[in-house]
Design an enzyme around this catalytic site. Sequence first.
Site, PDB file in Angstrom:
ATOM      1  N   ALA A   1      10.717   2.477   5.921  1.00  0.00           N
ATOM      2  CA  ALA A   1       9.861   1.272   6.187  1.00  0.00           C
ATOM      3  C   ALA A   1      10.199   0.894   7.585  1.00  0.00           C
ATOM      4  O   ALA A   1       9.652   1.217   8.689  1.00  0.00           O
ATOM      5  CB  ALA A   1      10.149   0.210   5.106  1.00  0.00           C
ATOM      6  N   ARG A   2      11.086   0.072   7.840  1.00  0.00           N
ATOM      7  CA  ARG A   2      11.378  -0.616   8.994  1.00  0.00           C
ATOM      8  C   ARG A   2      13.023  -0.783   9.046  1.00  0.00           C
ATOM      9  O   ARG A   2      13.787  -0.931   8.238  1.00  0.00           O
ATOM     10  CB  ARG A   2      10.876  -2.174   9.328  1.00  0.00           C
ATOM     11  CG  ARG A   2       9.252  -2.238   9.256  1.00  0.00           C
ATOM     12  CD  ARG A   2       8.848  -1.743  10.511  1.00  0.00           C
ATOM     13  NE  ARG A   2       7.449  -1.866  10.478  1.00  0.00           N
ATOM     14  CZ  ARG A   2       6.390  -0.937  10.119  1.00  0.00           C
ATOM     15  NH1 ARG A   2       6.934   0.010   9.517  1.00  0.00           N
ATOM     16  NH2 ARG A   2       5.131  -1.312  10.205  1.00  0.00           N
TER      17      ARG A   2
ATOM     18  N   ASP B   1       8.523  -6.952  -6.021  1.00  0.00           N
ATOM     19  CA  ASP B   1       7.693  -7.568  -4.910  1.00  0.00           C
ATOM     20  C   ASP B   1       6.943  -8.994  -5.448  1.00  0.00           C
ATOM     21  O   ASP B   1       6.212  -8.857  -6.189  1.00  0.00           O
ATOM     22  CB  ASP B   1       6.551  -6.578  -4.620  1.00  0.00           C
ATOM     23  CG  ASP B   1       5.831  -6.857  -3.390  1.00  0.00           C
ATOM     24  OD1 ASP B   1       5.623  -8.210  -3.185  1.00  0.00           O
ATOM     25  OD2 ASP B   1       5.443  -6.236  -2.628  1.00  0.00           O
TER      26      ASP B   1
ATOM     27  N   ARG C   1       0.741  -1.166   0.107  1.00  0.00           N
ATOM     28  CA  ARG C   1      -0.035   0.153  -0.110  1.00  0.00           C
ATOM     29  C   ARG C   1       0.797   1.357  -0.051  1.00  0.00           C
ATOM     30  O   ARG C   1       0.679   2.133  -0.766  1.00  0.00           O
ATOM     31  CB  ARG C   1      -0.744  -0.136   1.083  1.00  0.00           C
ATOM     32  CG  ARG C   1      -1.808  -1.233   1.267  1.00  0.00           C
ATOM     33  CD  ARG C   1      -2.931  -1.182   2.306  1.00  0.00           C
ATOM     34  NE  ARG C   1      -3.957  -0.060   1.535  1.00  0.00           N
ATOM     35  CZ  ARG C   1      -5.051   0.610   2.416  1.00  0.00           C
ATOM     36  NH1 ARG C   1      -5.205  -0.093   3.637  1.00  0.00           N
ATOM     37  NH2 ARG C   1      -5.895   1.305   1.551  1.00  0.00           N
ATOM     38  N   ILE C   2       1.820   1.218   0.857  1.00  0.00           N
ATOM     39  CA  ILE C   2       2.729   2.409   1.083  1.00  0.00           C
ATOM     40  C   ILE C   2       3.706   2.662  -0.306  1.00  0.00           C
ATOM     41  O   ILE C   2       3.957   3.612  -0.995  1.00  0.00           O
ATOM     42  CB  ILE C   2       3.656   2.391   2.184  1.00  0.00           C
ATOM     43  CG1 ILE C   2       2.387   2.731   3.488  1.00  0.00           C
ATOM     44  CG2 ILE C   2       4.397   3.653   2.325  1.00  0.00           C
ATOM     45  CD1 ILE C   2       3.242   2.569   4.825  1.00  0.00           C
TER      46      ILE C   2
ATOM     47  N   HIS D   1      12.508   8.651  13.177  1.00  0.00           N
ATOM     48  CA  HIS D   1      11.096   7.760  12.884  1.00  0.00           C
ATOM     49  C   HIS D   1      10.009   8.655  12.669  1.00  0.00           C
ATOM     50  O   HIS D   1       8.935   8.613  13.424  1.00  0.00           O
ATOM     51  CB  HIS D   1      10.993   6.689  13.713  1.00  0.00           C
ATOM     52  CG  HIS D   1      10.064   5.525  13.339  1.00  0.00           C
ATOM     53  ND1 HIS D   1      10.347   4.190  13.822  1.00  0.00           N
ATOM     54  CD2 HIS D   1       9.089   5.542  12.532  1.00  0.00           C
ATOM     55  CE1 HIS D   1       9.333   3.320  13.133  1.00  0.00           C
ATOM     56  NE2 HIS D   1       8.694   4.259  12.204  1.00  0.00           N
TER      57      HIS D   1
ATOM     58  N   ALA E   1       5.224   8.553  10.622  1.00  0.00           N
ATOM     59  CA  ALA E   1       3.626   8.716  11.006  1.00  0.00           C
ATOM     60  C   ALA E   1       3.362   9.945  11.598  1.00  0.00           C
ATOM     61  O   ALA E   1       2.190  10.280  12.315  1.00  0.00           O
ATOM     62  CB  ALA E   1       3.070   7.426  11.961  1.00  0.00           C
TER      63      ALA E   1
ATOM     64  N   ASP F   1      15.014   6.948   7.759  1.00  0.00           N
ATOM     65  CA  ASP F   1      13.997   7.494   8.945  1.00  0.00           C
ATOM     66  C   ASP F   1      13.836   6.287  10.125  1.00  0.00           C
ATOM     67  O   ASP F   1      13.226   6.661  11.235  1.00  0.00           O
ATOM     68  CB  ASP F   1      12.540   7.602   8.144  1.00  0.00           C
ATOM     69  CG  ASP F   1      11.666   8.149   9.288  1.00  0.00           C
ATOM     70  OD1 ASP F   1      11.913   9.270   9.960  1.00  0.00           O
ATOM     71  OD2 ASP F   1      10.218   7.743   9.300  1.00  0.00           O
TER      72      ASP F   1
ATOM     73  N   GLU G   1      16.038   1.340  18.089  1.00  0.00           N
ATOM     74  CA  GLU G   1      15.183   2.684  18.279  1.00  0.00           C
ATOM     75  C   GLU G   1      15.009   2.852  19.861  1.00  0.00           C
ATOM     76  O   GLU G   1      14.568   1.903  20.400  1.00  0.00           O
ATOM     77  CB  GLU G   1      14.190   2.980  17.341  1.00  0.00           C
ATOM     78  CG  GLU G   1      14.520   3.046  15.989  1.00  0.00           C
ATOM     79  CD  GLU G   1      13.193   3.399  14.867  1.00  0.00           C
ATOM     80  OE1 GLU G   1      12.107   3.499  15.665  1.00  0.00           O
ATOM     81  OE2 GLU G   1      13.352   3.368  13.887  1.00  0.00           O
TER      82      GLU G   1
END
Length: 529
Positions: free
Chosen positions: A231-232, A171, A151-152, A279, A282, A256, A261
Site C-alpha cells: 500500500a504505502r 476498516d 477498492r484495492i 514499489h 503499478a 513492495d 523511497e
Amino acid sequence: MTKPVVLVAEKLSPAGIALLEEDFEVRHVDGADRSQLLPALSGVDALIVRSATQVDAEAVAAANRLQVVARAGVGLDNVDVDAATKAGVLVVNAPTSNIISAAEQAINLLLASARHTAPAHNALINGEWKRSKYTGVELYEKVVGVVGLGRIGALVAQRLLAFGTRVIAFDPFVQPARAAQIGVEMVTLDELLERSDFITIHLPKNKDTVGLIGDEALSRVKPSVRIINAARGGILDEEALYRALKDGRVAGAGIDVFAKEPTTDSPLFEFENVVVAPHLGASTAEAQEKAGTQVARSVKLALSGEFVPDAVNVQGTGVAEEIKPGLPLTEKLGRVFTSLAGALAARIDVEVRGEIAQHDVKVLELAALKGVFTDVVEDTVTFVNAPLLAKERGVEVNLVTSDDSTDWRNLISVRGVLADGTRVSVSGTLTGPRQSEKLVEINNYTMEIGLDEHMVFLSYEDRPGIVGKVGALLGDAEVNIAGMQVIRDQEGGKALIALTVDSAVPDDILTSISAEIDAEIARQIDLED
C-alpha cells in the site's frame, strides 16, 4: 490555427500519445533533468509526468502558459498541488489505472512469502537444491486479515476467497453489510491481529495510519503470521517489523513499499523470509496504458474548457461561475463531516440551499463525497471515483436542493446517519466580497467561524472552567489559538468548542484535553490544501 502544446516529460503509453496527437502539438523532454525541463516549460499548455519529474513551485512559475499538470499514475508526491492551485493550474491524475495491478502485486507477495519463492530461486541458481529447507504453507483454510477494505483491499479479498481462505477485515469506513456481500467478516484491528495467519495492508497513508502496524500491534500477532505491505511505506513500521522478525515473532513478510523511497539498503534485506520489491504495484503494461489514456482524455477536457472529473484541485472548468467558489468549501465540509463522525455514514445527504440551487449543483454532491473519502481511502479521490467509493461501501447518497435559505444567501450542508443511528451534520457558507469560507453549523450547534488549516472540535457537558483548561493545555504545548467559538444548547447542557489553531495539536495533548474536560468528542482535522 496554432495547436495547444502538450509537454510529455516521461514515458507515456503509445495509446496515450496517439490520443494527444489528435488535437495537440506534442513535445518531449527528460523531466528528471531540470536543466532541460525548466526552459522547455515556456509556452506549454499542459504538462504530463509520471513519478520522476518534480513539478514544484519553480517549475510552475517557469510555465507561463500552463493550464494543466497531469500525473500518469495515482500518487502526487512529486507535484506541488498547492503551488499549482495558486497559479490557477489544474492538477489531474489517473486514480483507477493501477488498482488491479496493485491488488495482484499484494497477492504475488503473499504467495511468494508463503512458499519461500525468492530464497529458493536464489539457492537454486547458485547450485543448491534445498527442497526441505524451503517448505512453505498453503493458503487453503487460513485466516487472512485485510487491513483496509477499500477498492484495492476488496479486490485482494475477492481473489483470496478463491483460494479457500477465510477473509476478515478491519476498516471503520466500510459497512459490515457491504463486506458481507463479498464474503468478508468485519472485525476490530486487535481481533484481526490476533486471528490472522496472513495480514495484508491496504490503507491510505496519513497521520492516523503511519506506524499503525508497529511494536504494539506486532506483539499481538501469531508467530506464524506473514505480513504484506503493498500500500504505502510507513504504515508498517519497518524497524518494528525487523525486531519482530529477529525475535521470531513474525514468520515472514512481503514488502513492495518503504518509508523512504527509493531505498537500496534496509535491515529487512538480511532476512531470507522477507521478499521485497521496488514499489512495483503499478508496474504493469496494462496499468501504464490505462494511466496514459486516462490522463490524455483529462488533458483534452481541460484544454477544451470542460469539466474534468479526475482533477484533484478542480476549480470548476465546465461548471457555472456561481458554483465554482463553493467547490473547495463543500469538499472541506465533507472532510470535517468524516472527522466528526469517526466512521462512515450509512446515508449521506448533501443539501444545497439558496440562490445557487437554481443551477445544476450535482458537482457539489461530488465535491462533498470527495471530501468525505479523502482522508480514509488509499486511492486519490476524484469527482469520478467518489460516487464509486460510496457505492462500494454501501453508502446511500442523496442531493437535496432548495431556493429557500433563511439565514444565509447560500448554504451547503453535509448530513449523515451512522450505522448505529448517530446523526452528524456540518454546514458552511461563503461570505463577503472575498467569498470567505465559514463553518456555520455542526450537529445543530449554530456558529460562524472560518474554515482554517488546523481545526479542533470538542463537545462536553457545559460547566464553568472548561475554556480555561483547554486554553492552558494548548498554551503549555505552545499551540496558539487563532479563533474560538463556544456554543451550547442550554445552560448546563451540551456544549461545543470550535477552535482554529496556528499549528497542529500533538495527539497526546488532544488526548489530555479530552480526558481533562471529559469530552464526548475530541477531533482534530488538518484542512491544508
